[in-house]
Design a protein around this motif. Sequence first.
Motif, PDB file in Angstrom:
ATOM      1  N   LEU A  54     -31.146  18.041 102.430  1.00  0.00           N
ATOM      2  CA  LEU A  54     -31.285  18.042 100.967  1.00  0.00           C
ATOM      3  C   LEU A  54     -30.058  18.644 100.291  1.00  0.00           C
ATOM      4  O   LEU A  54     -29.541  18.090  99.323  1.00  0.00           O
ATOM      5  CB  LEU A  54     -32.529  18.834 100.543  1.00  0.00           C
ATOM      6  N   ASN A  55     -29.580  19.768 100.811  1.00  0.00           N
ATOM      7  CA  ASN A  55     -28.416  20.414 100.220  1.00  0.00           C
ATOM      8  C   ASN A  55     -27.165  19.555 100.349  1.00  0.00           C
ATOM      9  O   ASN A  55     -26.326  19.550  99.454  1.00  0.00           O
ATOM     10  CB  ASN A  55     -28.183  21.781 100.861  1.00  0.00           C
ATOM     11  N   LYS A  56     -27.062  18.843 101.449  1.00  0.00           N
ATOM     12  CA  LYS A  56     -25.897  17.997 101.678  1.00  0.00           C
ATOM     13  C   LYS A  56     -25.806  16.865 100.652  1.00  0.00           C
ATOM     14  O   LYS A  56     -24.728  16.548 100.160  1.00  0.00           O
ATOM     15  CB  LYS A  56     -25.974  17.422 103.096  1.00  0.00           C
ATOM     16  N   HIS A  57     -26.938  16.263 100.301  1.00  0.00           N
ATOM     17  CA  HIS A  57     -26.938  15.091  99.425  1.00  0.00           C
ATOM     18  C   HIS A  57     -27.231  15.421  97.959  1.00  0.00           C
ATOM     19  O   HIS A  57     -26.703  14.773  97.068  1.00  0.00           O
ATOM     20  CB  HIS A  57     -27.954  14.054  99.916  1.00  0.00           C
ATOM     21  N   ILE A  58     -28.085  16.408  97.721  1.00  0.00           N
ATOM     22  CA  ILE A  58     -28.527  16.677  96.349  1.00  0.00           C
ATOM     23  C   ILE A  58     -28.043  18.029  95.851  1.00  0.00           C
ATOM     24  O   ILE A  58     -27.661  18.179  94.708  1.00  0.00           O
ATOM     25  CB  ILE A  58     -30.066  16.582  96.243  1.00  0.00           C
ATOM     26  N   GLY A  59     -28.061  19.011  96.671  1.00  0.00           N
ATOM     27  CA  GLY A  59     -27.661  20.354  96.254  1.00  0.00           C
ATOM     28  C   GLY A  59     -28.781  21.346  96.426  1.00  0.00           C
ATOM     29  O   GLY A  59     -28.613  22.378  97.031  1.00  0.00           O
ATOM     30  N   SER A  60     -29.962  21.034  95.922  1.00  0.00           N
ATOM     31  CA  SER A  60     -31.124  21.889  96.126  1.00  0.00           C
ATOM     32  C   SER A  60     -32.383  21.096  95.779  1.00  0.00           C
ATOM     33  O   SER A  60     -32.324  20.036  95.166  1.00  0.00           O
ATOM     34  CB  SER A  60     -31.060  23.153  95.267  1.00  0.00           C
ATOM     35  N   TYR A  61     -33.512  21.659  96.167  1.00  0.00           N
ATOM     36  CA  TYR A  61     -34.789  21.004  95.899  1.00  0.00           C
ATOM     37  C   TYR A  61     -35.052  20.904  94.405  1.00  0.00           C
ATOM     38  O   TYR A  61     -35.681  19.969  93.935  1.00  0.00           O
ATOM     39  CB  TYR A  61     -35.913  21.774  96.599  1.00  0.00           C
ATOM     40  N   ASP A  62     -34.538  21.850  93.649  1.00  0.00           N
ATOM     41  CA  ASP A  62     -34.750  21.866  92.193  1.00  0.00           C
ATOM     42  C   ASP A  62     -34.087  20.676  91.504  1.00  0.00           C
ATOM     43  O   ASP A  62     -34.507  20.276  90.425  1.00  0.00           O
ATOM     44  CB  ASP A  62     -34.234  23.163  91.595  1.00  0.00           C
ATOM     45  N   LEU A  63     -33.044  20.138  92.100  1.00  0.00           N
ATOM     46  CA  LEU A  63     -32.332  18.996  91.512  1.00  0.00           C
ATOM     47  C   LEU A  63     -32.897  17.652  91.981  1.00  0.00           C
ATOM     48  O   LEU A  63     -32.321  16.610  91.686  1.00  0.00           O
ATOM     49  CB  LEU A  63     -30.842  19.078  91.865  1.00  0.00           C
ATOM     50  N   LEU A  64     -34.009  17.692  92.702  1.00  0.00           N
ATOM     51  CA  LEU A  64     -34.603  16.466  93.237  1.00  0.00           C
ATOM     52  C   LEU A  64     -35.081  15.536  92.133  1.00  0.00           C
ATOM     53  O   LEU A  64     -34.913  14.326  92.203  1.00  0.00           O
ATOM     54  CB  LEU A  64     -35.759  16.818  94.172  1.00  0.00           C
ATOM     55  N   LEU A  65     -35.660  16.117  91.083  1.00  0.00           N
ATOM     56  CA  LEU A  65     -36.124  15.323  89.949  1.00  0.00           C
ATOM     57  C   LEU A  65     -35.149  15.479  88.793  1.00  0.00           C
ATOM     58  O   LEU A  65     -34.666  16.571  88.519  1.00  0.00           O
ATOM     59  CB  LEU A  65     -37.524  15.769  89.512  1.00  0.00           C
ATOM     60  N   ASN A  66     -34.869  14.386  88.101  1.00  0.00           N
ATOM     61  CA  ASN A  66     -33.985  14.484  86.944  1.00  0.00           C
ATOM     62  C   ASN A  66     -34.779  14.921  85.716  1.00  0.00           C
ATOM     63  O   ASN A  66     -35.982  15.167  85.790  1.00  0.00           O
ATOM     64  CB  ASN A  66     -33.222  13.175  86.716  1.00  0.00           C
ATOM     65  N   LYS A  67     -34.130  14.997  84.571  1.00  0.00           N
ATOM     66  CA  LYS A  67     -34.797  15.514  83.369  1.00  0.00           C
ATOM     67  C   LYS A  67     -35.933  14.624  82.886  1.00  0.00           C
ATOM     68  O   LYS A  67     -36.821  15.063  82.177  1.00  0.00           O
ATOM     69  CB  LYS A  67     -33.779  15.714  82.252  1.00  0.00           C
ATOM     70  N   ASP A  68     -35.941  13.339  83.289  1.00  0.00           N
ATOM     71  CA  ASP A  68     -37.021  12.418  82.914  1.00  0.00           C
ATOM     72  C   ASP A  68     -38.204  12.472  83.878  1.00  0.00           C
ATOM     73  O   ASP A  68     -39.185  11.762  83.700  1.00  0.00           O
ATOM     74  CB  ASP A  68     -36.493  10.985  82.863  1.00  0.00           C
ATOM     75  N   GLY A  69     -38.091  13.293  84.914  1.00  0.00           N
ATOM     76  CA  GLY A  69     -39.162  13.393  85.903  1.00  0.00           C
ATOM     77  C   GLY A  69     -39.070  12.351  86.995  1.00  0.00           C
ATOM     78  O   GLY A  69     -39.970  12.235  87.819  1.00  0.00           O
ATOM     79  N   LEU A  70     -37.986  11.592  87.035  1.00  0.00           N
ATOM     80  CA  LEU A  70     -37.777  10.586  88.068  1.00  0.00           C
ATOM     81  C   LEU A  70     -36.969  11.186  89.215  1.00  0.00           C
ATOM     82  O   LEU A  70     -36.224  12.141  89.041  1.00  0.00           O
ATOM     83  CB  LEU A  70     -37.051   9.371  87.492  1.00  0.00           C
ATOM     84  N   VAL A  71     -37.104  10.582  90.381  1.00  0.00           N
ATOM     85  CA  VAL A  71     -36.394  11.074  91.558  1.00  0.00           C
ATOM     86  C   VAL A  71     -34.904  10.807  91.400  1.00  0.00           C
ATOM     87  O   VAL A  71     -34.491   9.729  90.963  1.00  0.00           O
ATOM     88  CB  VAL A  71     -36.942  10.392  92.830  1.00  0.00           C
ATOM     89  N   ASN A  72     -34.113  11.790  91.747  1.00  0.00           N
ATOM     90  CA  ASN A  72     -32.659  11.684  91.704  1.00  0.00           C
ATOM     91  C   ASN A  72     -32.208  10.504  92.569  1.00  0.00           C
ATOM     92  O   ASN A  72     -32.732  10.276  93.654  1.00  0.00           O
ATOM     93  CB  ASN A  72     -32.054  12.985  92.223  1.00  0.00           C
ATOM     94  N   GLU A  73     -31.226   9.770  92.106  1.00  0.00           N
ATOM     95  CA  GLU A  73     -30.736   8.585  92.822  1.00  0.00           C
ATOM     96  C   GLU A  73     -30.199   8.943  94.207  1.00  0.00           C
ATOM     97  O   GLU A  73     -30.330   8.166  95.148  1.00  0.00           O
ATOM     98  CB  GLU A  73     -29.637   7.917  91.986  1.00  0.00           C
ATOM     99  N   ARG A  74     -29.636  10.118  94.349  1.00  0.00           N
ATOM    100  CA  ARG A  74     -29.091  10.555  95.643  1.00  0.00           C
ATOM    101  C   ARG A  74     -30.186  10.887  96.660  1.00  0.00           C
ATOM    102  O   ARG A  74     -29.902  11.066  97.843  1.00  0.00           O
ATOM    103  CB  ARG A  74     -28.165  11.743  95.443  1.00  0.00           C
TER     104      ARG A  74
END
Length: 93
Positions: A54-74
Amino acid sequence: SLMIYLNLNLLGIKDDIAYEIGSHIGRGIGIVDVLKRFPTLLKMHINNLPKDILNKHIGSYDLLLNKDGLVNERFYDVILEIASYAKKHLEVG
């Protein structure tokens, strides 16, 4: 893996290679099971994915969802990497 080992024992198969193959198949199934359960656990804010991936691709679990509540593209890169581990186990098995 335990169910595969049980079936091997019930069938009277006492081969080390069969047990090794059963181990790889069990690991592959376990990894896929983690991926199948993740959408439900995401709704409950439970993370059971490897943190290093998760950290390698997104950064952290908190960044998994974007501000619209959708899953991050990464996040799809995370799923593909985890699924590749399952595939490797099945190819060995």
